[in-house]
Design an enzyme around this catalytic site. Structure first.
Site, PDB file in Angstrom:
ATOM      1  N   SER A  21       0.851  -1.197   0.000  1.00  0.00           N
ATOM      2  CA  SER A  21       0.000   0.000   0.000  1.00  0.00           C
ATOM      3  C   SER A  21       0.885   1.245   0.000  1.00  0.00           C
ATOM      4  O   SER A  21       2.046   1.180  -0.409  1.00  0.00           O
ATOM      5  CB  SER A  21      -0.950  -0.033   1.205  1.00  0.00           C
ATOM      6  OG  SER A  21      -1.937   0.954   1.075  1.00  0.00           O
ATOM      7  N   ASN A  22       0.363   2.371   0.425  1.00  0.00           N
ATOM      8  CA  ASN A  22       1.124   3.625   0.478  1.00  0.00           C
ATOM      9  C   ASN A  22       0.552   4.471   1.619  1.00  0.00           C
ATOM     10  O   ASN A  22      -0.490   4.124   2.180  1.00  0.00           O
ATOM     11  CB  ASN A  22       1.039   4.339  -0.886  1.00  0.00           C
ATOM     12  CG  ASN A  22      -0.389   4.659  -1.247  1.00  0.00           C
ATOM     13  OD1 ASN A  22      -1.057   5.435  -0.570  1.00  0.00           O
ATOM     14  ND2 ASN A  22      -0.897   4.034  -2.301  1.00  0.00           N
TER      15      ASN A  22
END
Ligand code: CTP
Length: 212
Positions: A21-22
């Site tokens: 993810s981020n």
């Protein structure tokens, strides 16, 4: 007007308990949603995984992955006048995710990542008179890269910012429009940026000869 806004990160699962993810929190998108509601518009929010709470007046659809976000945007796109893609969509997903939890072993674990669908590109052929707005997170040659994205994704305008924008209160950025205009934004709050974005969308909509 009817706005469709995406916000937050996506998660691409490797196995039952791990994902890529981020650091996106969805703050920018939620600021856009609040602004559209204040201005009396209808808004559907497609929200990736975040602990931030969307306003109860927004019609919110929760999604996890880029593919789920694409499905939700595709289903809602027909009904909207403007799409504002603030979401930090993962560009890659594991090619062969496992339903189980992968057990550790002695050998290095090699992950093959494949491209996720590009949501703005996927909806571009159905754009018609809709207004599409994108964001670009750039670290070098920002304006050049953002202009390319603006053109390839058929956007009306793009908001360029840097990774420092993740989770922050204020941002530095630039708005670049399809008509060639550039607006520099210095240390502007996400609420003020949201007001500028919604204002521009409203003016474009009005210039297409459409009411609110
Ligand atoms: N976006 C999208 N679908 C994706 C990835 C991004 O619709 N699979 C949208 C984002 O919401 C954002 C814009 O496209 O509005 C960002 O453009 P993109 O080219 O994906 O930017 P980056 O991911 O930063 O591209 P790169 O890493 O190549 O710079």
């Amino acid at each position: 007007m009817r706005f469709l806004v995406t916000a937050g990160p996506t998660r691409e699962y490797i196995d039952a308990v791990r994902f890529i993810s981020n650091p996106s929190t969805g703050r920018m998108g939620l600021a856009v949603v609040r602004r559209t509601l204040q201005a009396g518009h209808d808004v559907t929010l497609i929200l990736g995984p975040t602990w931030l709470k969307p306003p109860p007046e927004a019609h919110t659809l929760r999604v996890t992955s880029a593919r789920e976000m694409l499905d939700a945007v595709s289903a809602e796109y027909e009904k909207c006048d403007a799409l504002v893609m603030t979401a930090a969509v993962c560009d890659y997903e594991p090619g062969a995710p496992s339903n189980r939890k992968i057990k550790k072993g002695d050998q290095p674990l090699v992950l093959e990542l494949v491209r996720t669908p590009d949501i703005l590109l996927e909806v571009a052929p159905r754009k018609g008179s809709r207004i599409n707005v994108g964001f670009a997170l750039e670290v070098q040659d920002s304006i050049k890269h953002a202009r390319q994205k603006l053109l390839s994704k058929k956007l009306d305008f793009i908001v360029v910012n840097s990774p420092a924008a993740f989770g922050s209160e204020a941002v530095d950025g630039t708005i670049i429009t399809a008509s060639g205009e550039m607006e520099e934004l210095k240390d502007i709050t996400k609420d003020d940026l949201a007001a500028r974005i919604v204002g521009r969308v409203e003016r474009l909509h009005a210039s297409h000869g459409r009411g609110t």
